[in-house]
Design a protein around this motif. Sequence first.
Motif, PDB file in Angstrom:
ATOM      1  N   ARG A 128      71.293  43.028  43.827  1.00  0.00           N
ATOM      2  CA  ARG A 128      71.212  44.471  43.593  1.00  0.00           C
ATOM      3  C   ARG A 128      71.405  45.300  44.854  1.00  0.00           C
ATOM      4  N   ALA A 129      71.606  44.679  45.978  1.00  0.00           N
ATOM      5  CA  ALA A 129      71.812  45.385  47.247  1.00  0.00           C
ATOM      6  C   ALA A 129      70.674  46.373  47.530  1.00  0.00           C
ATOM      7  N   VAL A 130      69.432  45.909  47.389  1.00  0.00           N
ATOM      8  CA  VAL A 130      68.276  46.754  47.682  1.00  0.00           C
ATOM      9  C   VAL A 130      67.970  46.704  49.174  1.00  0.00           C
ATOM     10  N   ARG A 131      67.282  47.719  49.637  1.00  0.00           N
ATOM     11  CA  ARG A 131      66.959  47.771  51.058  1.00  0.00           C
ATOM     12  C   ARG A 131      65.842  46.777  51.389  1.00  0.00           C
ATOM     13  N   THR A 132      65.745  46.468  52.652  1.00  0.00           N
ATOM     14  CA  THR A 132      64.731  45.539  53.141  1.00  0.00           C
ATOM     15  C   THR A 132      63.353  46.188  53.069  1.00  0.00           C
ATOM     16  N   ILE A 133      62.349  45.372  52.769  1.00  0.00           N
ATOM     17  CA  ILE A 133      60.960  45.828  52.741  1.00  0.00           C
ATOM     18  C   ILE A 133      60.552  46.247  54.155  1.00  0.00           C
ATOM     19  N   VAL A 134      59.871  47.378  54.258  1.00  0.00           N
ATOM     20  CA  VAL A 134      59.377  47.865  55.547  1.00  0.00           C
ATOM     21  C   VAL A 134      57.866  48.069  55.479  1.00  0.00           C
ATOM     22  N   GLU A 135      57.297  48.351  56.620  1.00  0.00           N
ATOM     23  CA  GLU A 135      55.850  48.529  56.753  1.00  0.00           C
ATOM     24  C   GLU A 135      55.284  49.555  55.768  1.00  0.00           C
ATOM     25  N   GLN A 136      55.988  50.660  55.592  1.00  0.00           N
ATOM     26  CA  GLN A 136      55.510  51.718  54.702  1.00  0.00           C
ATOM     27  C   GLN A 136      55.459  51.242  53.255  1.00  0.00           C
ATOM     28  N   ASP A 137      56.347  50.342  52.870  1.00  0.00           N
ATOM     29  CA  ASP A 137      56.308  49.776  51.519  1.00  0.00           C
ATOM     30  C   ASP A 137      55.026  48.969  51.329  1.00  0.00           C
ATOM     31  N   ALA A 138      54.673  48.196  52.349  1.00  0.00           N
ATOM     32  CA  ALA A 138      53.437  47.409  52.290  1.00  0.00           C
ATOM     33  C   ALA A 138      52.223  48.325  52.197  1.00  0.00           C
ATOM     34  N   GLU A 139      52.241  49.413  52.949  1.00  0.00           N
ATOM     35  CA  GLU A 139      51.123  50.360  52.901  1.00  0.00           C
ATOM     36  C   GLU A 139      50.999  50.989  51.514  1.00  0.00           C
ATOM     37  N   LEU A 140      52.135  51.317  50.903  1.00  0.00           N
ATOM     38  CA  LEU A 140      52.100  51.879  49.552  1.00  0.00           C
ATOM     39  C   LEU A 140      51.558  50.854  48.557  1.00  0.00           C
ATOM     40  N   ALA A 141      51.940  49.605  48.703  1.00  0.00           N
ATOM     41  CA  ALA A 141      51.430  48.556  47.823  1.00  0.00           C
ATOM     42  C   ALA A 141      49.913  48.440  47.933  1.00  0.00           C
ATOM     43  N   VAL A 142      49.395  48.552  49.148  1.00  0.00           N
ATOM     44  CA  VAL A 142      47.943  48.515  49.362  1.00  0.00           C
ATOM     45  C   VAL A 142      47.285  49.686  48.633  1.00  0.00           C
ATOM     46  N   GLN A 143      47.850  50.863  48.783  1.00  0.00           N
ATOM     47  CA  GLN A 143      47.295  52.037  48.117  1.00  0.00           C
ATOM     48  C   GLN A 143      47.361  51.908  46.592  1.00  0.00           C
ATOM     49  N   CYS A 144      48.402  51.265  46.093  1.00  0.00           N
ATOM     50  CA  CYS A 144      48.517  51.049  44.643  1.00  0.00           C
ATOM     51  C   CYS A 144      47.368  50.193  44.117  1.00  0.00           C
ATOM     52  N   ILE A 145      47.002  49.164  44.851  1.00  0.00           N
ATOM     53  CA  ILE A 145      45.879  48.321  44.420  1.00  0.00           C
ATOM     54  C   ILE A 145      44.593  49.146  44.434  1.00  0.00           C
ATOM     55  N   GLY A 146      44.391  49.942  45.456  1.00  0.00           N
ATOM     56  CA  GLY A 146      43.217  50.803  45.512  1.00  0.00           C
ATOM     57  C   GLY A 146      43.167  51.780  44.348  1.00  0.00           C
ATOM     58  N   THR A 147      44.309  52.363  44.023  1.00  0.00           N
ATOM     59  CA  THR A 147      44.387  53.294  42.902  1.00  0.00           C
ATOM     60  C   THR A 147      44.062  52.592  41.590  1.00  0.00           C
ATOM     61  N   MET A 148      44.570  51.393  41.412  1.00  0.00           N
ATOM     62  CA  MET A 148      44.276  50.642  40.194  1.00  0.00           C
ATOM     63  C   MET A 148      42.768  50.414  40.051  1.00  0.00           C
ATOM     64  N   LEU A 149      42.132  49.987  41.131  1.00  0.00           N
ATOM     65  CA  LEU A 149      40.692  49.724  41.093  1.00  0.00           C
ATOM     66  C   LEU A 149      39.901  50.993  40.767  1.00  0.00           C
ATOM     67  N   CYS A 150      40.273  52.098  41.393  1.00  0.00           N
ATOM     68  CA  CYS A 150      39.554  53.359  41.161  1.00  0.00           C
ATOM     69  C   CYS A 150      39.796  53.897  39.752  1.00  0.00           C
ATOM     70  N   ASP A 151      41.030  53.835  39.287  1.00  0.00           N
ATOM     71  CA  ASP A 151      41.342  54.373  37.962  1.00  0.00           C
ATOM     72  C   ASP A 151      40.744  53.548  36.827  1.00  0.00           C
ATOM     73  N   LEU A 152      40.446  52.290  37.102  1.00  0.00           N
ATOM     74  CA  LEU A 152      39.749  51.473  36.103  1.00  0.00           C
ATOM     75  C   LEU A 152      38.232  51.668  36.172  1.00  0.00           C
ATOM     76  N   GLY A 153      37.787  52.419  37.173  1.00  0.00           N
ATOM     77  CA  GLY A 153      36.356  52.667  37.335  1.00  0.00           C
ATOM     78  C   GLY A 153      35.635  51.555  38.071  1.00  0.00           C
ATOM     79  N   TRP A 154      36.391  50.704  38.743  1.00  0.00           N
ATOM     80  CA  TRP A 154      35.812  49.563  39.450  1.00  0.00           C
ATOM     81  C   TRP A 154      35.633  49.827  40.938  1.00  0.00           C
ATOM     82  N   GLY A 155      36.123  50.924  41.425  1.00  0.00           N
ATOM     83  CA  GLY A 155      36.012  51.193  42.849  1.00  0.00           C
ATOM     84  C   GLY A 155      35.950  52.678  43.126  1.00  0.00           C
TER      85      GLY A 155
END
Length: 143
Positions: free
Chosen positions: A113-140
């Motif tokens: 698919r000729a996608v761009r390479t993963i960068v540091e900011q992508d990893a940071e967003l992934a971390v925030q996504c996990i945090g959001t999931m935990l909070c939105d489920l009422g677990w964090g």
Amino acid sequence: TLKSRQTFGALPDVNYAAVPTEGHEVLSGALKIFENDIHRAAPESVIDRAREAATVVLSVYTKDAAIAPAQQELGKLIQVLDTETPKRMNVINAARIVQIFHSRGKHAEKDRRAVRTIVEQDAELAVQCIGTMLCDLGWGSWK
């Protein structure tokens, strides 16, 4: 040279009293491994661990809500949630972001698919996504 991420405290405090009892151990284990990688690993590894954490979070949630058996693949869990509980759009879309980044880290996907390479900011967003999931489920809750 070791590079430290600016993500200290990036994950919310988890309230295990709110997490379904059967999921305490597996969620705790997945989050510990994830937190270890957040601060030291390459972006691709952080995203791999985020995918694993997202899978565990959704697996525990869907099993407790009796809408899917535990231990399914992330894409299937997202699909089930999207169908059964559309009110959880933040959780669903956060999981999708992690899933998309995980695919981008794979060599075959880059070629196909000729996608761009993963960068540091992508990893940071992934971390925030996990945090959001935990909070939105009422677990964090954020510190």
